[in-house]
Design a protein around this motif. Sequence first.
Motif, PDB file in Angstrom:
ATOM      1  N   SER A  27      44.458  35.993  36.037  1.00  0.00           N
ATOM      2  CA  SER A  27      43.355  35.781  35.099  1.00  0.00           C
ATOM      3  C   SER A  27      42.095  35.362  35.855  1.00  0.00           C
TER       4      SER A  27
ATOM      5  N   GLN B 110      34.984  33.929  34.151  1.00  0.00           N
ATOM      6  CA  GLN B 110      33.732  34.608  34.486  1.00  0.00           C
ATOM      7  C   GLN B 110      32.559  33.937  33.775  1.00  0.00           C
TER       8      GLN B 110
ATOM      9  N   ASN C  27      26.900  33.233  29.271  1.00  0.00           N
ATOM     10  CA  ASN C  27      28.250  33.374  28.721  1.00  0.00           C
ATOM     11  C   ASN C  27      29.276  32.824  29.695  1.00  0.00           C
TER      12      ASN C  27
ATOM     13  N   TYR D 229      33.538  33.229  30.098  1.00  0.00           N
ATOM     14  CA  TYR D 229      34.702  33.918  29.563  1.00  0.00           C
ATOM     15  C   TYR D 229      35.961  33.514  30.327  1.00  0.00           C
ATOM     16  N   TYR D 230      37.059  33.429  29.599  1.00  0.00           N
ATOM     17  CA  TYR D 230      38.374  33.398  30.237  1.00  0.00           C
ATOM     18  C   TYR D 230      38.957  34.776  30.018  1.00  0.00           C
ATOM     19  N   ILE D 231      39.221  35.481  31.106  1.00  0.00           N
ATOM     20  CA  ILE D 231      39.721  36.850  30.990  1.00  0.00           C
ATOM     21  C   ILE D 231      41.179  36.885  31.457  1.00  0.00           C
TER      22      ILE D 231
ATOM     23  N   ALA E 176      43.589  41.709  29.851  1.00  0.00           N
ATOM     24  CA  ALA E 176      42.261  42.144  29.391  1.00  0.00           C
ATOM     25  C   ALA E 176      41.364  42.614  30.526  1.00  0.00           C
ATOM     26  N   CYS E 177      41.784  42.427  31.776  1.00  0.00           N
ATOM     27  CA  CYS E 177      40.914  42.703  32.917  1.00  0.00           C
ATOM     28  C   CYS E 177      40.439  44.153  32.973  1.00  0.00           C
TER      29      CYS E 177
ATOM     30  N   SER F  69      37.161  46.520  28.827  1.00  0.00           N
ATOM     31  CA  SER F  69      35.855  45.893  28.616  1.00  0.00           C
ATOM     32  C   SER F  69      35.588  45.588  27.147  1.00  0.00           C
TER      33      SER F  69
ATOM     34  N   TYR G 113      37.568  41.161  23.119  1.00  0.00           N
ATOM     35  CA  TYR G 113      36.715  40.028  22.756  1.00  0.00           C
ATOM     36  C   TYR G 113      36.854  38.925  23.805  1.00  0.00           C
ATOM     37  N   LYS G 114      35.723  38.443  24.325  1.00  0.00           N
ATOM     38  CA  LYS G 114      35.750  37.469  25.415  1.00  0.00           C
ATOM     39  C   LYS G 114      35.387  36.060  24.979  1.00  0.00           C
TER      40      LYS G 114
END
Length: 202
Positions: free
Chosen positions: A106, A109, A122, A124-126, A130-131, A134, A137-138
């Motif tokens: 993970s 970002q 922003n 985000y935890y990705i 989800a990587c 695109s 939902y972030k």
Amino acid sequence: MPRITTVLRQSRKAIQDLDLLKVLQSEIRCEQSLNPELDNQSGPTGDFVLDWDSPQSQDVVLRKKYESGEEVAVSALLGPEITCADSNSRRDVLMKICIKKPGLSSILQFDCGYSSEFDVHNAYYIPPSACLHSSVYKGPSFSSLDPQLQDELRNYLVSKGIDQSFGDFLLHRLHNKEQSQYLNWLRKLEAMVAGSESSFDN
């Protein structure tokens, strides 16, 4: 063939009338006097290493790797020109900051801007799943987060070396990069025009 010769003569006259070569040489001298340090740029601040800085691209990428295996990667470029209230203009650094913990896929970002201070747009935890997507939902915008959480996230970035001196370095580096590209373009144009003039003379 006679038609080509006529075109070449007309082109030569146009270049001479415009004194294009002199104009280009004057612009090159001006750029060199305004930016004498273009070929003598300092290295990254802190423990960051310059990972990407192609002369053909607008962006730079810097990385920092901790002994623990944690990685911080920063991709940055100059944003569009912004007209300020005093009618002056400025260009902010736009950056994506990605932090990866050891053993995890993970990514955390941050999308940020910098002119004289950092502005986090922003966070985000990705997750790993989800990587590659695109459209996933972030999370909410940074400004809608609890103010205390915003402060903690800003402090977290500072602890990773994303501070004012780092922002100043990027701002300086990217402006110099753009000026170097402009100067190189002028030199190529100068060589092309000078070559055209000499070919007319022969």
